[in-house]
Design a protein around this motif. Structure first.
Motif, PDB file in Angstrom:
ATOM      1  N   SER A  48       4.103   6.477  -7.640  1.00 42.55           N
ATOM      2  CA  SER A  48       3.135   6.675  -8.695  1.00 42.55           C
ATOM      3  C   SER A  48       2.012   7.335  -8.346  1.00 42.55           C
ATOM      4  O   SER A  48       1.687   7.519  -7.244  1.00 42.55           O
ATOM      5  N   THR A  49       1.449   8.149  -9.396  1.00 47.37           N
ATOM      6  CA  THR A  49       0.273   8.911  -9.059  1.00 47.37           C
ATOM      7  C   THR A  49      -0.949   8.474  -9.743  1.00 47.37           C
ATOM      8  O   THR A  49      -0.688   8.405 -11.151  1.00 47.37           O
ATOM      9  N   PHE A  50      -2.192   8.726  -9.298  1.00 50.04           N
ATOM     10  CA  PHE A  50      -3.191   8.448  -9.942  1.00 50.04           C
ATOM     11  C   PHE A  50      -4.270   9.228  -9.808  1.00 50.04           C
ATOM     12  O   PHE A  50      -4.323   9.898  -8.576  1.00 50.04           O
ATOM     13  N   ASN A  51      -4.845   9.890 -10.858  1.00 59.15           N
ATOM     14  CA  ASN A  51      -5.843  10.883 -10.761  1.00 59.15           C
ATOM     15  C   ASN A  51      -7.041  10.171 -11.231  1.00 59.15           C
ATOM     16  O   ASN A  51      -7.741   9.779 -12.193  1.00 59.15           O
ATOM     17  N   ILE A  52      -8.034  10.288 -10.094  1.00 61.98           N
ATOM     18  CA  ILE A  52      -9.323   9.590 -10.256  1.00 61.98           C
ATOM     19  C   ILE A  52     -10.348  10.492  -9.956  1.00 61.98           C
ATOM     20  O   ILE A  52     -10.362  11.288  -8.912  1.00 61.98           O
ATOM     21  N   SER A  53     -11.312  10.868 -10.771  1.00 63.96           N
ATOM     22  CA  SER A  53     -12.396  11.932 -10.672  1.00 63.96           C
ATOM     23  C   SER A  53     -13.607  11.450 -11.631  1.00 63.96           C
ATOM     24  O   SER A  53     -13.645  10.625 -12.273  1.00 63.96           O
ATOM     25  N   GLY A  54     -14.841  12.057 -10.946  1.00 64.65           N
ATOM     26  CA  GLY A  54     -16.122  12.016 -11.464  1.00 64.65           C
ATOM     27  C   GLY A  54     -17.097  11.742 -10.287  1.00 64.65           C
ATOM     28  O   GLY A  54     -16.677  11.569  -9.011  1.00 64.65           O
ATOM     29  N   PRO A  55     -18.477  11.690 -10.598  1.00 63.84           N
ATOM     30  CA  PRO A  55     -19.420  12.027  -9.453  1.00 63.84           C
ATOM     31  C   PRO A  55     -19.299  10.520  -8.404  1.00 63.84           C
ATOM     32  O   PRO A  55     -19.483  10.390  -7.433  1.00 63.84           O
TER      33      PRO A  55
ATOM     34  N   PHE B  36      -2.516  10.914   5.040  1.00 66.64           N
ATOM     35  CA  PHE B  36      -1.410   9.775   4.861  1.00 66.64           C
ATOM     36  C   PHE B  36      -2.060   8.603   5.241  1.00 66.64           C
ATOM     37  O   PHE B  36      -2.622   8.394   6.484  1.00 66.64           O
ATOM     38  N   VAL B  37      -2.103   7.473   4.530  1.00 68.70           N
ATOM     39  CA  VAL B  37      -2.898   6.477   4.897  1.00 68.70           C
ATOM     40  C   VAL B  37      -1.976   5.167   4.715  1.00 68.70           C
ATOM     41  O   VAL B  37      -1.405   4.964   3.694  1.00 68.70           O
ATOM     42  N   ASP B  38      -2.204   4.241   5.792  1.00 67.20           N
ATOM     43  CA  ASP B  38      -1.439   2.787   5.703  1.00 67.20           C
ATOM     44  C   ASP B  38      -1.950   2.032   4.689  1.00 67.20           C
ATOM     45  O   ASP B  38      -2.929   1.893   4.416  1.00 67.20           O
ATOM     46  N   TYR B  39      -1.027   1.538   3.723  1.00 62.49           N
ATOM     47  CA  TYR B  39      -1.492   0.539   2.749  1.00 62.49           C
ATOM     48  C   TYR B  39      -0.352  -0.320   2.686  1.00 62.49           C
ATOM     49  O   TYR B  39       0.849  -0.241   2.366  1.00 62.49           O
ATOM     50  N   LEU B  40      -0.768  -1.702   2.855  1.00 56.39           N
ATOM     51  CA  LEU B  40       0.129  -2.605   3.009  1.00 56.39           C
ATOM     52  C   LEU B  40       1.243  -2.226   3.963  1.00 56.39           C
ATOM     53  O   LEU B  40       1.064  -1.980   4.830  1.00 56.39           O
ATOM     54  N   ASP B  41       2.587  -2.518   3.442  1.00 61.60           N
ATOM     55  CA  ASP B  41       3.363  -2.314   4.545  1.00 61.60           C
ATOM     56  C   ASP B  41       4.212  -0.701   4.143  1.00 61.60           C
ATOM     57  O   ASP B  41       5.415  -0.605   4.607  1.00 61.60           O
ATOM     58  N   ALA B  42       3.373  -0.090   3.591  1.00 64.73           N
ATOM     59  CA  ALA B  42       3.789   1.396   3.045  1.00 64.73           C
ATOM     60  C   ALA B  42       2.751   2.430   3.495  1.00 64.73           C
ATOM     61  O   ALA B  42       1.752   2.189   4.033  1.00 64.73           O
ATOM     62  N   GLN B  43       3.022   3.564   3.099  1.00 61.90           N
ATOM     63  CA  GLN B  43       2.044   4.714   3.304  1.00 61.90           C
ATOM     64  C   GLN B  43       1.592   5.355   1.638  1.00 61.90           C
ATOM     65  O   GLN B  43       2.403   5.411   0.964  1.00 61.90           O
ATOM     66  N   VAL B  44       0.438   5.494   1.825  1.00 62.61           N
ATOM     67  CA  VAL B  44       0.056   6.229   0.519  1.00 62.61           C
ATOM     68  C   VAL B  44      -0.439   7.606   1.020  1.00 62.61           C
ATOM     69  O   VAL B  44      -1.143   7.927   1.955  1.00 62.61           O
ATOM     70  N   ARG B  45      -0.483   8.671   0.268  1.00 60.57           N
ATOM     71  CA  ARG B  45      -0.911   9.906   0.297  1.00 60.57           C
ATOM     72  C   ARG B  45      -2.068  10.019  -0.399  1.00 60.57           C
ATOM     73  O   ARG B  45      -1.979   9.692  -1.916  1.00 60.57           O
ATOM     74  N   ILE B  46      -3.064  10.729  -0.004  1.00 57.97           N
ATOM     75  CA  ILE B  46      -4.396  10.925  -0.770  1.00 57.97           C
ATOM     76  C   ILE B  46      -4.615  12.285  -0.756  1.00 57.97           C
ATOM     77  O   ILE B  46      -4.937  12.955   0.485  1.00 57.97           O
ATOM     78  N   LEU B  47      -4.529  13.043  -1.832  1.00 63.80           N
ATOM     79  CA  LEU B  47      -4.926  14.348  -2.065  1.00 63.80           C
ATOM     80  C   LEU B  47      -6.254  14.578  -2.486  1.00 63.80           C
ATOM     81  O   LEU B  47      -6.467  14.013  -3.546  1.00 63.80           O
ATOM     82  N   ARG B  48      -7.266  15.428  -1.952  1.00 62.13           N
ATOM     83  CA  ARG B  48      -8.604  15.559  -2.604  1.00 62.13           C
ATOM     84  C   ARG B  48      -8.097  16.849  -3.672  1.00 62.13           C
ATOM     85  O   ARG B  48      -8.301  18.163  -3.094  1.00 62.13           O
ATOM     86  N   ALA B  49      -7.804  16.589  -4.778  1.00 65.77           N
ATOM     87  CA  ALA B  49      -8.025  17.608  -5.724  1.00 65.77           C
ATOM     88  C   ALA B  49      -8.313  17.169  -7.215  1.00 65.77           C
ATOM     89  O   ALA B  49      -8.247  15.679  -7.100  1.00 65.77           O
ATOM     90  N   SER B  50      -8.506  17.687  -8.234  1.00 62.37           N
ATOM     91  CA  SER B  50      -8.900  17.403  -9.580  1.00 62.37           C
ATOM     92  C   SER B  50      -8.924  18.156 -10.531  1.00 62.37           C
ATOM     93  O   SER B  50      -9.165  19.516 -10.035  1.00 62.37           O
ATOM     94  N   PHE B  51      -8.367  18.289 -11.590  1.00 59.94           N
ATOM     95  CA  PHE B  51      -8.313  19.197 -12.708  1.00 59.94           C
ATOM     96  C   PHE B  51      -9.397  18.694 -13.709  1.00 59.94           C
ATOM     97  O   PHE B  51      -9.092  19.226 -14.902  1.00 59.94           O
TER      98      PHE B  51
ATOM     99  N   GLY C 187     -12.714  19.180 -13.013  1.00 57.24           N
ATOM    100  CA  GLY C 187     -13.933  19.949 -12.712  1.00 57.24           C
ATOM    101  C   GLY C 187     -14.953  19.078 -11.990  1.00 57.24           C
ATOM    102  O   GLY C 187     -16.016  19.414 -11.412  1.00 57.24           O
ATOM    103  N   GLU C 188     -14.392  17.785 -11.682  1.00 61.75           N
ATOM    104  CA  GLU C 188     -15.557  16.786 -10.990  1.00 61.75           C
ATOM    105  C   GLU C 188     -14.800  16.654  -9.733  1.00 61.75           C
ATOM    106  O   GLU C 188     -13.649  16.747  -9.518  1.00 61.75           O
ATOM    107  N   VAL C 189     -15.530  16.017  -8.783  1.00 58.98           N
ATOM    108  CA  VAL C 189     -14.961  15.520  -7.486  1.00 58.98           C
ATOM    109  C   VAL C 189     -13.822  14.718  -7.790  1.00 58.98           C
ATOM    110  O   VAL C 189     -13.884  13.844  -8.705  1.00 58.98           O
ATOM    111  N   GLY C 190     -12.530  14.811  -7.267  1.00 58.00           N
ATOM    112  CA  GLY C 190     -11.640  13.607  -7.604  1.00 58.00           C
ATOM    113  C   GLY C 190     -10.460  13.835  -6.454  1.00 58.00           C
ATOM    114  O   GLY C 190     -10.439  14.608  -5.625  1.00 58.00           O
TER     115      GLY C 190
END
Lengths: 984, 117
Positions: free
Chosen positions: A743-750, A777-792, A794-797
């Motif tokens: 599942s993918t979440f896109n979070i952005s803003g100052p 790659f970040v451990d999260y609970l019993d799995a791994q989560v991947r966090i990419l710094r990107a946004s579409f 125009g804000e930090v995201g």
């Protein structure tokens, strides 16, 4: 009132019929002769036949479906059935539409093509509404949820038709190695054995007993399956056939059971034993109620126990009507007269003997000139000599013009037919597939020859024994027919008609007129006159039309040819074809793991492909979409926003040659890209046009994860597979979809950075430690989560990729840690707005398959030193490098209070007042446009011819009411053009 | 609606497959060296004969593998199925039914329900 009677309503009146009666049989039982009004002329019509070939008796059944054009000769009655006649007002007896009959000389062939031409505006406002109201026969059915299903069969032998030949073929195959499916359209087996008494006995048994015994034998065989009430309608390639089963014969619809079953049958061999159809003769007023086909009359007697009339006049040109005479006299009735077109010498002895014995007047070498009566026959005119006509009073006229093998399915299978001069009909000749014809459909009208035919034609099968059968026939099987298609009218008159197509009201005069007008090819003739184009496909008359036309053109009928018989053979409802794929079952609904949260938070969904994507969220019930999108966009840029981007495609690419492959698939060069970083990638087609975009993340040179647009996911993977398998099979690379695995979440803003820090406490999100376009790659609970710094936006995201089992919990956790930060959930509409403010393209909105990266000013995304990638060579094609191509530019209205709309045309003219003196050049169109809450004005993107050269100048967009709005052409980057916020 | 004998899965209904156009059209090894015309012909132009045709199919709703087939486009009869990389079967091995100048086959095409002598 009998207990066995079934009561139903016809046009408001109640009638009683027997169990198993069709509506037609029940009405005839009650002496109802007038059942409809014809399509064009509104002439009174009666029941013409006793089967699927019925042209006239079409009714509307009033129930939850309101099914129109139901053939009364097929539909069986049930208790309480409500039936209405069609195409008449106010009633059958007194129909206002009959004025059309008076005006009929105007409605001749080709009428539709020659009228309704003007004056201007009349088509839309007068003719079309009028025609819509008066056209057609029945009223359209009410909307309902279809309860039809599909069933598949894979068999060795399909037998179409459970009559004598079909039953014998099945009997021959019982107990053999072959899987056999026998399909019969009626609710009982037997076919023609139930329609006449021609066969005295089979193997010394009564034919009914023989049918029952054979049915039991077949039912007890392990390899034979029987389907009744099932009509084979379509014969496709590769011996694939479609049959329609009616599950509610003789009873009303059961809401909990399927009403129709569409059988899809794949077979190795098809045995067509589907019989023959009788044809009529055209004479003056051959459409009056009271005219009926002779074999149909006989069928009513033997199958339903109904005698439609006790003293009909019989008109024939062949030997078959002996059976009708015998059936009547055996019941103690007496035909009024026997009119035979043949010479008395040609008439068979048994017929002559019967006529003499029962004192039935014979008119040999005679024909019916016409019939007359009001709302039904009152007398017929018999032409006994060239100019001598005698009139006979009668209320029924039985007509036989000969027999046609029912070759529709055979020709649908692409088999060839040929003309047979001994029966004046077409019979099957050369099959195209493994198709065997048995019985009358093959042109074999002799019962005695049936067994030999079956043994001979099925001899190619293994382990099958020859059949033996003893048949006792009433009378001889010698068949004599005189060619007769129509008779001449005694007087010339504008209003006298002989019909060649009863359902579409086509007269023989129309055929002649069409030939006069130059339509001498049968396919043209058919369409110009609409002959055989009704729901009955002219089954009782189409060969007659060929006969008449061949005489006019002075050609052989085989030279004239036939039109193509197209499936379905009898009408199939769309509900049956749709099966269960309707309403919520039409397409799968794809939902993300966050779906329940969206619903709880007042989401409005948008369909993107099969996905349900949040379109926008309503803060309160009365918030409009415009208000919601403005709020979401503003808040994302001011504090933070989060988008559920789970639907975007994700593809994992692995292998020793993964880097080479990714370099070939995208325009960018990924060779020097560091591991654990990502890059915005463009994918082109081989023609150089933008196909898709996404982020390419490199874990290593042998391991990539790429994203795609939501709608393009499947296409991109197929595109990659095609090249990997067919072009570079020696490359060591393989790929797989992982769209649903994360599942993918896109979070952005100052404020997004702060939120991320609170949720993932072990990660340093500072700009130095987590640069733009890198991932971890970040451990999260019993799995791994991947966090990419990107946004579409125009804000930090950041983009978070989390396994679905943890997705909803993580989403809720993010909101838990954002309570003081004003994190707003947003949907696709806001996503588009934020992208437009930055001039980021949306593949499929700002591109349409005709746009190159150069048109989009994305040259920086093309790897300069790359030798090759898909689409590279096309970028130097002459059409791609010409200067007047449409290029992507930004547009802002010069008057900031105006708005621009997507789709508006970009032009140079300011004034569009009519009349327009010369053609307006269209320079391009607006691809995206939004009111920006950050800039307080409308910003738009457009594809404009030579757009780059026009930056700084003024153009116009045209509105739908022919006004124009002045716009300035700008570079499409409206908010934070220096991208300072993004990379901070 | 015909069936196709997937070389990996066996005989399946046509609706499980997607057609991939003409077979054996190789991508130029060095795209930079070919003229605009040659390149455009590779990208846009494909043969479209009435009769024997060598084409590609992919088993979209199955194994997802690409393979080749020889089909008679006027009768839709699939004459041979072969894997990628296998030598294409020679055309003279097939009964070529094209008789008339415009290629109309004897049976199964267009408005030829009545046998022509």
């Amino acid at each position: 009132m009998s207990e066995n009677k079934i009561y139903f309503k016809f046009d408001g009146k109640t009638y009683g019929g027997n169990k198993g009666d069709t509506i037609a049989a029940a009405l005839l039982r009650n002496n109802v002769k007038l059942v409809g009004r014809s399509f064009k002329y509104h002439r009174p019509r009666g029941i013409y036949t006793c089967g699927i070939e019925e042209p006239n008796a079409l009714f509307q059944i009033i129930n939850e479906h309101n099914e129109p054009n139901v053939r009364a000769t097929v539909k069986k009655i049930y208790e309480g059935m409500v039936v209405k006649s069609q195409n008449r007002w106010p009633s059958l007896k007194k129909d206002l539409g009959s004025i059309n009959n008076l005006l009929s000389p105007m409605f001749s062939a080709g009428f539709y093509y020659k009228t309704f031409m003007g004056p201007k505006g009349f088509w839309k406002n007068v003719y079309e509404p009028l025609i819509r109201r008066t056209a057609g026969l029945g009223k359209p059915p009410k909307e309902f949820k279809s309860k039809s299903i599909h069933l598949h069969h894979n068999v060795d032998i399909l037998i179409v038709g459970g009559g004598l030949s079909g039953l014998l073929a099945a009997k021959k195959l019982a107990g053999t190695q072959y899987d056999v499916l026998l399909v019969e359209r009626e609710n009982v087996l037997g076919g023609v054995l139930k329609n006449t008494k021609k066969i005295k006995s089979i193997n010394d048994q009564d034919s009914s007993d023989w049918i029952e015994k054979t049915q039991r034998l077949l039912e007890n065989s392990n390899n034979i399956k029987i389907l009744k009430n099932t009509m084979v309608t379509t014969y496709n390639f590769n011996n694939h056939l479609i049959a329609l089963e009616d599950k509610s014969v003789g009873k009303p619809q059961d809401n909990n059971k399927p009403e129709l079953v569409l059988h899809k049958i794949r077979t190795k061999h098809t045995v067509l034993a589907n019989g023959h159809i009788e044809r009529f003769v055209s004479f003056r007023n051959n459409d009056l109620p009271g005219v009926m086909l002779a074999a149909s009359f006989e069928k009513y007697i033997h199958r339903y126990g109904v005698v439609p009339d006790e003293n009909p006049v019989i008109f024939t040109n062949n030997s078959s009507t002996f059976g009708l005479v015998k059936s009547l006299v055996d019941l103690g009735h007496r035909p009024k007269a026997y009119v035979d077109a043949r010479d008395q010498k040609k008439i068979e002895k048994e017929t002559l003997n019967l006529l003499i014995k029962y004192n039935i007047p014979l008119y040999a070498k005679s024909e019916i000139e016409g019939c007359d009566g009001k709302n039904g026959i009152q007398k017929v005119s018999v032409r006994v000599k060239k100019n001598e006509i005698i009139k006979i009073k009668t209320s029924m006229l039985c007509v036989s013009g000969g027999f046609n093998p029912d070759i529709h399915l055979f020709t649908q299978s692409k088999g060839l037919i040929k003309w047979d001069d001994s029966f004046f009909t077409f019979r099957p000749d050369k099959p195209f597939q493994s198709t065997i014809t048995l019985g009358s459909v093959s042109g074999n009208f002799s019962y005695q020859k049936t067994v030999d035919e079956i043994n001979k034609k099925l001899s190619f099968l293994d382990g099958v024994n020859d059949l033996e059968l003893k048949l006792d026939i009433n009378g001889s099987e010698k068949f004599q027919i005189k060619e007769l298609w129509e008779t001449k009218h005694a007087k010339k008159s504008l209003w006298s008609k002989s019909f060649i197509d009863l359902q579409n009201d086509v007269t023989t005069k129309d055929l002649k007129q069409a030939v006069l007008e130059g339509f001498n090819r049968i396919e043209h003739l058919k369409r110009f006159t609409t002959n055989s184009m009704g729901t009955d496909q002219g089954k009782i008359s189409s060969v007659n039309a060929l006969g008449i036309v061949s005489k006019i053109l002075k050609k052989n009928i085989s030279e004239v040819g036939t039109t193509i018989y197209r499936p379905p053979y009898t009408p199939i409802s769309f509900g049956a074809i749709a099966g269960r794929s309707t309403y919520e079952f039409y397409d799968p609904e794809r939902k993300t793991p966050i779906h329940p949260w969206h619903i709880k938070n007042n989401v409005v969904f948008e369909d993107v492909g099969q996905w349900k994507r949040p379109w926008y969220f309503k803060k309160h019930n009365s918030e409009t979409m415009y208000e919601a999108v403005q709020r979401e966009s503003k808040q994302t840029r001011e504090s933070a926003g989060i988008l559920d981007g789970s639907t975007l495609g994700k593809i994992e690419i692995k292998g020793g040659d993964a880097l080479t492959f990714v370099n070939l698939m995208y325009t960018n060069s990924f060779t020097k890209m560091k591991p654990m970083s990502g890059r915005y990638g463009l994918m082109l087609g081989e023609d150089g046009m933008v196909k898709d975009d996404g982020i390419v993340c490199k874990i290593s040179d042998q391991h990539f994860i790429v994203t795609t647009t939501t709608g393009g996911a499947a296409n991109v993977l197929s595109h990659m597979e095609e090249y990997a398998q067919t072009e570079w099979p020696n490359m060591k690379v393989y790929m797989n979809s992982i769209t649903e695995q994360f599942s993918t979440f896109n979070i952005s803003g100052p404020k997004s950075r702060i939120i991320m820090g609170r949720v993932f406490t072990n990660v340093d999100f500072s700009n130095e430690k987590f640069p733009f376009m890198t991932f971890k790659f970040v451990d999260y609970l019993d799995a791994q989560v991947r966090i990419l710094r990107a946004s579409f936006t125009g804000e930090v995201g950041y983009e978070i990729y989390v396994p679905p089992k943890h997705a909803l919990k993580l989403w809720e956790r993010i909101f838990y840690f954002s309570k003081d930060v004003e994190l707003v959930p947003y949907g696709t509409e806001t996503m588009h707005l934020l992208r437009a403010e930055k001039g980021y393209i949306l593949v499929g909105q700002d591109t349409d398959g005709t746009v190159t990266p150069i048109d989009l000013n994305l040259n920086w995304m093309i790897g300069k030193k790359k030798k090759d990638f898909i689409g590279k060579r096309s970028l130097t094609r002459s059409d791609i490098i010409r200067g007047d191509r449409k290029q992507l530019v930004g547009l802002v209205p010069i008057n900031k209070t105006y708005g621009i709309e997507e789709g508006q045309q970009v032009i140079e003219e300011e004034d569009l007042s009519t009349p327009i003196k010369k053609p307006i050049k269209m320079l391009g169109h607006v691809t995206s446009s939004y009111f920006s809450p950050t800039l307080n004005q409308c910003v738009a993107m457009a594809l404009v011819k030579g757009g780059n050269r026009k930056i700084g100048s003024q153009l116009f967009v045209s509105t739908s009411n022919l006004n124009t709005i002045a716009v300035e052409v700008v570079t499409p980057n409206f908010v934070d053009p220096k991208n300072e916020r993004l990379t901070s | 609606m015909f069936t196709i004998n997937c070389p990996y899965c066996g005989e399946r209904d046509q609706c499980e497959f997607s057609n991939g156009g003409e077979a054996h059209v190789a991508r130029p090894k060095d795209p930079d060296q070919v003229s605009d015309r040659e390149w455009s012909e590779y990208v846009f132009v494909r043969a479209n004969p009435k009769g024997i045709y060598y084409e590609r199919w992919v088993h979209t709703h199955g194994c997802k593998k690409w393979f080749n087939a020889v089909r008679n486009t006027s009768t839709d009869e699939i004459l041979k199925v072969y894997r990628l990389g296998e030598t294409p079967p020679a055309i003279k091995g097939f009964k070529n039914t094209l008789k008339s100048p415009s290629g109309e086959p004897e049976v199964g095409s267009g408005n030829f329900t009545v046998k022509k002598s």
